[in-house]
Design a protein around this motif. Structure first.
Motif, PDB file in Angstrom:
ATOM      1  N   LYS A   1       0.850  -1.199   0.000  1.00  0.00           N
ATOM      2  CA  LYS A   1       0.000   0.000   0.000  1.00  0.00           C
ATOM      3  C   LYS A   1       0.883   1.246   0.000  1.00  0.00           C
ATOM      4  O   LYS A   1       1.886   1.287   0.725  1.00  0.00           O
TER       5      LYS A   1
ATOM      6  N   SER B   1     -10.580   1.773  21.674  1.00  0.00           N
ATOM      7  CA  SER B   1     -11.661   2.742  21.465  1.00  0.00           C
ATOM      8  C   SER B   1     -11.231   4.089  22.039  1.00  0.00           C
ATOM      9  O   SER B   1     -10.045   4.428  21.962  1.00  0.00           O
TER      10      SER B   1
ATOM     11  N   ASP C   1     -10.244   8.297  19.006  1.00  0.00           N
ATOM     12  CA  ASP C   1     -11.685   8.349  18.720  1.00  0.00           C
ATOM     13  C   ASP C   1     -12.351   6.998  18.987  1.00  0.00           C
ATOM     14  O   ASP C   1     -11.724   6.097  19.561  1.00  0.00           O
ATOM     15  N   LEU C   2     -13.581   6.880  18.553  1.00  0.00           N
ATOM     16  CA  LEU C   2     -14.375   5.670  18.816  1.00  0.00           C
ATOM     17  C   LEU C   2     -13.658   4.401  18.346  1.00  0.00           C
ATOM     18  O   LEU C   2     -13.707   3.358  19.001  1.00  0.00           O
ATOM     19  N   LEU C   3     -12.988   4.504  17.199  1.00  0.00           N
ATOM     20  CA  LEU C   3     -12.288   3.335  16.662  1.00  0.00           C
ATOM     21  C   LEU C   3     -10.851   3.253  17.162  1.00  0.00           C
ATOM     22  O   LEU C   3     -10.065   2.452  16.657  1.00  0.00           O
TER      23      LEU C   3
ATOM     24  N   ARG D   1      -8.497   5.514  16.865  1.00  0.00           N
ATOM     25  CA  ARG D   1      -7.529   6.198  16.005  1.00  0.00           C
ATOM     26  C   ARG D   1      -7.036   7.472  16.685  1.00  0.00           C
ATOM     27  O   ARG D   1      -7.817   8.176  17.334  1.00  0.00           O
TER      28      ARG D   1
ATOM     29  N   MET E   1     -25.336  15.038  -5.230  1.00  0.00           N
ATOM     30  CA  MET E   1     -26.148  13.831  -5.438  1.00  0.00           C
ATOM     31  C   MET E   1     -26.024  13.354  -6.890  1.00  0.00           C
ATOM     32  O   MET E   1     -25.986  12.168  -7.167  1.00  0.00           O
TER      33      MET E   1
ATOM     34  N   GLY F   1     -23.365  14.969   5.794  1.00  0.00           N
ATOM     35  CA  GLY F   1     -23.125  13.589   5.353  1.00  0.00           C
ATOM     36  C   GLY F   1     -22.746  13.454   3.899  1.00  0.00           C
ATOM     37  O   GLY F   1     -22.746  12.355   3.356  1.00  0.00           O
TER      38      GLY F   1
ATOM     39  N   GLN G   1     -16.012  15.930   8.564  1.00  0.00           N
ATOM     40  CA  GLN G   1     -16.421  14.573   8.913  1.00  0.00           C
ATOM     41  C   GLN G   1     -16.091  14.260  10.376  1.00  0.00           C
ATOM     42  O   GLN G   1     -16.880  13.628  11.079  1.00  0.00           O
TER      43      GLN G   1
ATOM     44  N   ASP H   1     -18.646  16.001  12.387  1.00  0.00           N
ATOM     45  CA  ASP H   1     -19.915  15.280  12.264  1.00  0.00           C
ATOM     46  C   ASP H   1     -19.912  14.028  13.142  1.00  0.00           C
ATOM     47  O   ASP H   1     -20.877  13.736  13.846  1.00  0.00           O
ATOM     48  N   GLN H   2     -18.805  13.308  13.088  1.00  0.00           N
ATOM     49  CA  GLN H   2     -18.723  12.081  13.892  1.00  0.00           C
ATOM     50  C   GLN H   2     -18.695  12.397  15.393  1.00  0.00           C
ATOM     51  O   GLN H   2     -19.065  11.563  16.209  1.00  0.00           O
TER      52      GLN H   2
ATOM     53  N   ASN I   1     -22.364  13.695  18.451  1.00  0.00           N
ATOM     54  CA  ASN I   1     -23.090  13.015  19.522  1.00  0.00           C
ATOM     55  C   ASN I   1     -22.228  12.823  20.761  1.00  0.00           C
ATOM     56  O   ASN I   1     -22.737  12.530  21.839  1.00  0.00           O
TER      57      ASN I   1
ATOM     58  N   SER J   1     -22.879  15.072  23.790  1.00  0.00           N
ATOM     59  CA  SER J   1     -24.014  14.810  24.682  1.00  0.00           C
ATOM     60  C   SER J   1     -23.806  13.523  25.479  1.00  0.00           C
ATOM     61  O   SER J   1     -24.699  13.069  26.170  1.00  0.00           O
ATOM     62  N   ARG J   2     -22.618  12.923  25.342  1.00  0.00           N
ATOM     63  CA  ARG J   2     -22.336  11.743  26.148  1.00  0.00           C
ATOM     64  C   ARG J   2     -22.060  12.142  27.587  1.00  0.00           C
ATOM     65  O   ARG J   2     -21.680  13.269  27.861  1.00  0.00           O
TER      66      ARG J   2
ATOM     67  N   ILE K   1     -32.721  12.946  23.297  1.00  0.00           N
ATOM     68  CA  ILE K   1     -32.298  13.535  24.574  1.00  0.00           C
ATOM     69  C   ILE K   1     -33.492  14.134  25.344  1.00  0.00           C
ATOM     70  O   ILE K   1     -33.674  13.830  26.526  1.00  0.00           O
TER      71      ILE K   1
ATOM     72  N   GLU L   1     -26.140   8.192  24.327  1.00  0.00           N
ATOM     73  CA  GLU L   1     -25.288   9.186  24.967  1.00  0.00           C
ATOM     74  C   GLU L   1     -25.289   9.051  26.493  1.00  0.00           C
ATOM     75  O   GLU L   1     -24.327   9.410  27.147  1.00  0.00           O
ATOM     76  N   SER L   2     -26.393   8.569  27.049  1.00  0.00           N
ATOM     77  CA  SER L   2     -26.476   8.472  28.513  1.00  0.00           C
ATOM     78  C   SER L   2     -26.311   7.042  29.003  1.00  0.00           C
ATOM     79  O   SER L   2     -26.493   6.782  30.192  1.00  0.00           O
TER      80      SER L   2
ATOM     81  N   LEU M   1     -18.605  -1.071  20.951  1.00  0.00           N
ATOM     82  CA  LEU M   1     -18.277   0.232  20.367  1.00  0.00           C
ATOM     83  C   LEU M   1     -19.511   0.982  19.883  1.00  0.00           C
ATOM     84  O   LEU M   1     -19.633   2.183  20.075  1.00  0.00           O
TER      85      LEU M   1
ATOM     86  N   ARG N   1      -2.776  -7.239  -4.305  1.00  0.00           N
ATOM     87  CA  ARG N   1      -3.536  -7.278  -3.059  1.00  0.00           C
ATOM     88  C   ARG N   1      -5.013  -7.489  -3.365  1.00  0.00           C
ATOM     89  O   ARG N   1      -5.539  -6.932  -4.335  1.00  0.00           O
TER      90      ARG N   1
ATOM     91  N   THR O   1     -25.134   6.746   4.835  1.00  0.00           N
ATOM     92  CA  THR O   1     -24.111   7.765   4.598  1.00  0.00           C
ATOM     93  C   THR O   1     -23.841   8.620   5.831  1.00  0.00           C
ATOM     94  O   THR O   1     -23.048   9.539   5.776  1.00  0.00           O
ATOM     95  N   THR O   2     -24.505   8.293   6.936  1.00  0.00           N
ATOM     96  CA  THR O   2     -24.287   9.112   8.124  1.00  0.00           C
ATOM     97  C   THR O   2     -22.907   8.819   8.718  1.00  0.00           C
ATOM     98  O   THR O   2     -22.314   7.763   8.468  1.00  0.00           O
ATOM     99  N   ALA O   3     -22.443   9.779   9.527  1.00  0.00           N
ATOM    100  CA  ALA O   3     -21.123   9.618  10.132  1.00  0.00           C
ATOM    101  C   ALA O   3     -21.094   8.401  11.050  1.00  0.00           C
ATOM    102  O   ALA O   3     -20.127   7.639  11.071  1.00  0.00           O
ATOM    103  N   ALA O   4     -22.201   8.212  11.802  1.00  0.00           N
ATOM    104  CA  ALA O   4     -22.244   7.086  12.744  1.00  0.00           C
ATOM    105  C   ALA O   4     -22.167   5.765  11.993  1.00  0.00           C
ATOM    106  O   ALA O   4     -21.432   4.849  12.383  1.00  0.00           O
TER     107      ALA O   4
ATOM    108  N   LEU P   1     -18.689   4.980  10.551  1.00  0.00           N
ATOM    109  CA  LEU P   1     -17.741   4.451  11.539  1.00  0.00           C
ATOM    110  C   LEU P   1     -17.909   2.935  11.687  1.00  0.00           C
ATOM    111  O   LEU P   1     -16.931   2.201  11.825  1.00  0.00           O
TER     112      LEU P   1
END
Lengths: 338, 675
Positions: free
Chosen positions: A75, A93, A120-122, A124, A191, A277, A286, A289-290, A293, A296-297, B327, B346-347, B415, B471, B481-484, B487
């Motif tokens: 790569k 994570s 981040d969540l993954l 990274r 689009m 998105g 991005q 955007d990710q 949320n 609010s955790r 929320i 979130e909570s 996750l 490869r 297509t959302t960010a969530a 991931l």
């Protein structure tokens, strides 16, 4: 295809060197560049640093395939990739900045205290992701400006210089385009064109030329009536030559200032598109955007948003400051002693 | 100075008024404080209440309570068990000599429709009438009617003459305009009805199936087959300002639709004429609280044993408010203004700690109920693809196996879903016949080294194709297509990258994705399935060749076709749950284990938070709104709401003091300078 990117980078770097040589050889531009540096050294240094990072993230090469590392062999990897080694410099994570244990669960990290802005969540590294966003931002700003400026100059100068039907047609097109909500038009274009760097740049370019076109038209209208243009006409100089030799050089300062101002607007637009998105992978938008949320955790995860936001804010502020100084320095009407 | 004093008095009055106002954040009328009203929320507005069409959970919340069904699910028994509802008993299928099968439903006498202006007044002046078997036949005819556009029309195709009736009706409408103008009931009668739906007298409905199908009974526990009053369909045609039947529910259920502002709120009120209130139905299983109570349910406070055998329903009204965002909905739940609800992502970590409710939630007396939904979420392969599918033979099979071993469902759940799911070993979830809790799928045990080895065996050592030296590059198509979502796909791609496979994620619009699927231009995709009814057939049919997307546009998106699997499927399909069926299912799962058309990710778990005042709330998992079994203790609710929402007045007073402190000198200065 990584070599295409490498060639483009080399070409761009060569062009930049050529521009620098030209600037240093021309008294007007040399004095202006010196004055600009005197007024905004930090902002220029910051933009220079961003350019360097983008350059380091644009040149990539492939290592020979190796059994030892299935993740990277074959790569192309950029200099930034080689500095951070994202394949291994990860966690399971979330981890907080400089933490030694995971944010949830408290397990020891693989790289304790090494993630300056956490992960981040993954898992990274956020600094790595932020630096990867630099190239995307500069590409968006630069490439789209390269779409916007020729379109705007072509239509604006033609309308201003030739007037009559051409002016009517261009003005009608501008009015129509300006009456469509930009964001909706952008979404519709993406689009249709699909997602991708070039597509997003084209969509932003198609919707972003109107403002500069209006300025170029107005300035050309004014220049068209000046004595030296009238003299050129009287001497039988062709229209194309007048535009090339007299109009364009006299609105060059506008081009440069508009480039700088539209650059920041375009980077911000991409962020908004990513938030909706439909932006680019790996962009700050991005990341934001990710991260939306995450705010609010309970407890709050703030470092993803912080990394992308600071990088975006710093770039936009630096470019805006340079653009502001450019206007003061280059435009004779606003030039003043610093 | 008089005007100065007046201004000061006005200011003080304003301050007092502001302080006195807004002493409560209770969104409900004070008059309902001590009433047995259950409060809940909904996110997506229902599109239709037509029982033949309504399919979503949001719609079933209403149709499931307003419309009664012939059969129901036992509220407490697991695995799920059917009990009689409007039917006197759960019918047994009778096999006919020619291979057909028949079911006879005995309808309870005295069942009345909700009072509604669509009915003429009876002798007592009530605008209702008794339900007959003809109303059940009418409901089935509506499902078959192409104009109704029922999404479950295919599920009843085994009823003899069902498809013929559908076609006949369509042909007659097309060829005869006078026929098309007739009232619907007359059209159905003239078209001859469905041959396999027979009405015997007023209270017996017979269904004749072209072949044995024990699973057909589950469809009679869904609102699709509820008795429908032809008068309501005729009256509410949506023309000339009249309501549409899709918005005007006339059923027989324990609740009637009292208020319906579908974008904002709706309310179900107790049906005083419900069949369960009749003395003749005092022992009807669907009209009394079950007596078979799992001791675990009562120990954990889920079910109050004192309710055993009591007549249903318990609450007088169920009111739903629309909450578009999670929320605010969750905050109102914590304030006590919703009686139960889910937990927002979130909570989650503040509410659940170490798999249990946090001390703060326990101190509030809240209860957590977790149930596995009859669902499966999976990654699928296009089995017609030359690289990952059947054409690649053993190599493709090993590639799929390697990719399956490289995905860690447990981490994925942690996750992205706060661990709210059960890592799947097969496509069958718990509580479904054929599920084996001791079974461990060898290709669903996460092991990167083993995955690398299997990949090398497939000829892709470290992801490099031994034949070409290139490869291995695969594409993962998705419509999310959302960010969530991106991931989640990125996580899966990373799982495969770590064994050397380069997977590119192609996020497109839903239509583009469907187009790709139609043309077979995809390799890997991700999908989920929530069962209509708790039967293994409702999962295994997703991989039957007859349902292959490429051949028939069916739900088998992987287009998996395996002759042995199909043969076993057809043998298993309509069998009752017995040892032979279990054996067939085991053999089918063994084929799926080896072939790996799917990587089974997880079965979704439903986490429900309930307040201490909500009694008898046991999650069902399936889409089955059971409000008639629930009860509330309004006095406890009112007391706790008061404690949890005591107004915090000092910031207001502080602001008022600040306003006065800033205003008084200004006013004084003004008057001093003016006068």
């Amino acid at each position: 295809m990584h070599w295409v990117s490498d060639i483009l980078v080399v070409l761009l770097a060569s062009a930049a060197v050529g521009v620098c040589r030209y600037v240093s050889g021309d008294r007007f531009w040399r004095e202006n560049a010196t004055e600009l540096w005197r007024r905004r050294p930090f902002a220029i240094a910051i933009v220079g640093a961003y350019l360097l990072i983008a350059l380091m993230d644009s040149i990539s090469w492939v290592d020979p395939a190796s059994d030892a590392n299935a993740l990277t062999s074959g790569k192309p990897r950029t200099i930034i990739d080689r500095l951070f080694v994202p394949e291994t410099f990860t966690e399971a994570s979330y981890s907080a900045p400089l933490a030694s244990v995971a944010f949830y669960g408290g397990q020891p990290l693989l790289h304790p205290g090494a993630h300056l802005l956490g992960t981040d969540l993954l898992g990274r590294d956020v600094v790595y992701r932020t630096l990867k966003g630099v190239r995307v931002a500069l590409l968006i700003g630069g490439l789209t400006s390269l779409v916007v400026i020729p379109i705007a100059l072509l239509f604006g100068v033609s309308a201003g210089y030739f007037g009559r039907r051409i002016d009517d047609a261009v003005f009608f097109a501008m009015t129509v385009l300006a009456s469509v909500p930009t964001l909706l038009l952008l979404i519709a274009l993406i689009m249709v064109l699909g997602k991708g760097t070039v597509q997003v740049c084209v969509a932003l370019g198609v919707t972003g030329w109107v403002h500069f076109c209006r300025i170029a038209r107005g300035e050309t209208l004014k220049l068209r009536e000046t004595d030296f243009i009238a003299a050129a006409r009287a001497l039988g100089v062709r229209d194309g030559t007048i535009i090339r030799r007299h109009i364009l050089p006299n609105i060059a300062h506008l081009v440069i200032i508009t480039f700088a101002l539209s650059f920041t607007a375009l980077v911000l637009s991409e962020t908004i598109l990513s938030y909706l998105g439909i932006g680019l992978d790996g962009s700050w938008g991005q990341m934001i955007d990710q991260a939306r949320n995450e705010l609010s955790r309970t407890p709050v995860i703030w470092w993803n948003l912080t990394g992308a936001s600071i990088a975006l804010f710093t770039l936009v502020l630096a470019v805006n400051m340079i653009a502001d100084a450019m206007r003061d320095v280059i435009d004779p009407r606003t030039r003043r002693e610093g | 100075m008089r005007s100065h004093s007046a201004a000061m008095a006005l200011l003080a009055a304003l301050a007092a008024g502001v302080a006195a106002a807004g002493c409560t954040n209770n969104p409900y009328p004070q008059a309902d404080r001590d009433k047995k009203v259950l409060y809940s929320s909904f996110h997506d507005a229902p599109k239709t209440l037509d029982p033949a069409v309504a399919y979503t959970t949001a719609e079933h919340v209403i149709t499931g309570n307003v419309y009664d069904t012939l059969l129901e699910y036992h509220y407490l028994a697991r695995p799920y068990r059917l009990i009689p509802g409007l039917a006197v008993s759960v019918p047994k299928g009778q096999d006919l000599p020619d291979g057909r099968q028949t079911y006879r439903f005995q309808l309870r006498p005295g069942v009345l429709f909700h009072p509604d202006p669509c009915f003429p007044p009876d002798a007592t002046g009530r605008r209702t009438r008794e339900v007959t078997a003809a109303d059940l036949a009418f409901a089935l005819a509506r499902i078959a009617d192409p104009a109704v556009n029922s999404p479950v029309i295919g599920s009843f195709a085994q009823i003899e003459g069902f498809a013929d009736f559908s076609k006949r009706l369509e042909d007659l409408r097309r060829s005869d305009k006078a026929f098309a103008a007739l009232p619907i009931r007359e059209q159905y009668a003239k078209a001859g009805g469905i041959a396999g739906v027979l009405v015997h007298g007023g209270h017996e409905l017979q269904i004749v199936l072209s072949q044995a199908n024990a699973q057909i009974l589950y469809w009679f526990a869904m609102p699709f087959t509820t008795p429908v009053a032809w008068e309501a369909v005729a009256a509410y045609d949506g023309k000339d300002g009249r309501d549409s039947f899709a918005d005007h529910a006339v059923g027989t259920g324990p609740y009637r639709l009292a208020l319906y502002e579908k974008q904002f709120r709706f309310s179900l009120a107790r049906n005083e004429l419900w069949y369960g209130t009749l003395s003749t139905n005092s022992d009807a299983p669907g009209a009394v609280f079950p007596t078979e109570i799992d001791p675990k349910d009562s120990i954990e406070g889920r079910i109050d044993p004192a309710y055993a055998g009591r007549r249903l329903p318990f609450v007088d009204r169920v009111t739903f408010y629309r909450e578009r965002e999670g929320i605010p909905q969750f905050n109102k739940l914590l304030e006590g203004y919703y009686d139960d609800g889910g937990i927002i992502k979130e909570s989650f970590d503040a509410v659940i700690q170490n798999g249990r409710l946090s001390p703060a939630m326990r101190a509030r007396g809240m209860r957590l109920d977790v149930t596995v939904e009859p669902s499966i979420f999976y990654v699928g392969f296009n089995m017609e693809d030359p690289v990952v599918g059947t054409p690649a033979g053993e190599r493709g099979r090993k590639l799929r196996q390697a990719m399956s071993v490289a995905v860690d469902s447990r981490q994925y759940l942690e996750l992205f879903l706060n661990g709210r799911g059960l890592p799947a070993q097969t496509l069958l979830p718990p509580e479904i016949f054929g599920y084996d809790s001791s079974y461990k799928n060898p290709f669903r045990q996460y092991d990167v080294e083993r995955a690398r080895q299997i990949l090398a065996d497939a000829g892709y050592k470290n992801g490099i194709d031994a034949a070409t030296g290139n490869r291995l590059k695969l594409s993962f198509d998705t419509s999310a297509t959302t960010a969530a979502a991106s991931l989640q796909f990125e996580y899966l791609a990373n799982s495969w990258r770590q064994i050397g496979i380069d997977v590119e994620i192609n996020a497109t619009t839903y239509n583009q994705f469907q187009d790709k699927v139609r043309h077979g231009a995809y390799q890997i995709f991700s999908w989920g399935w929530l069962a209509d009814f708790p039967d293994p057939e409702n999962f295994l049919f997703l991989l039957a060749c007859e349902n292959a997307r490429s051949k028939n546009g069916g739900p088998n998106t992987a287009s998996f076709c395996n002759a042995e699997f199909d043969s076993l499927y057809h043998q298993m399909k309509y069998l009752p749950n017995n040892a032979r069926r279990a054996d067939l299912i085991r053999r089918m799962l063994a084929i799926l284990e080896r072939e790996r058309p799917w990587i089974e990710l997880y079965h979704l778990e439903e986490f429900v938070l309930s307040h201490a005042w909500l009694v008898n709330s046991k999650p069902m998992g399936i889409s089955y709104p059971a409000y008639k079994y629930k009860d509330v203790r309004p006095e406890l609710r009112a007391r706790l709401q008061g404690e949890w929402n005591a107004p915090l007045r000092w910031p207001l007073y502080l602001v008022l003091c600040a306003i006065v402190a800033l205003t008084v000198p200004a006013v004084r200065t003004y008057y001093r300078e003016r006068l």
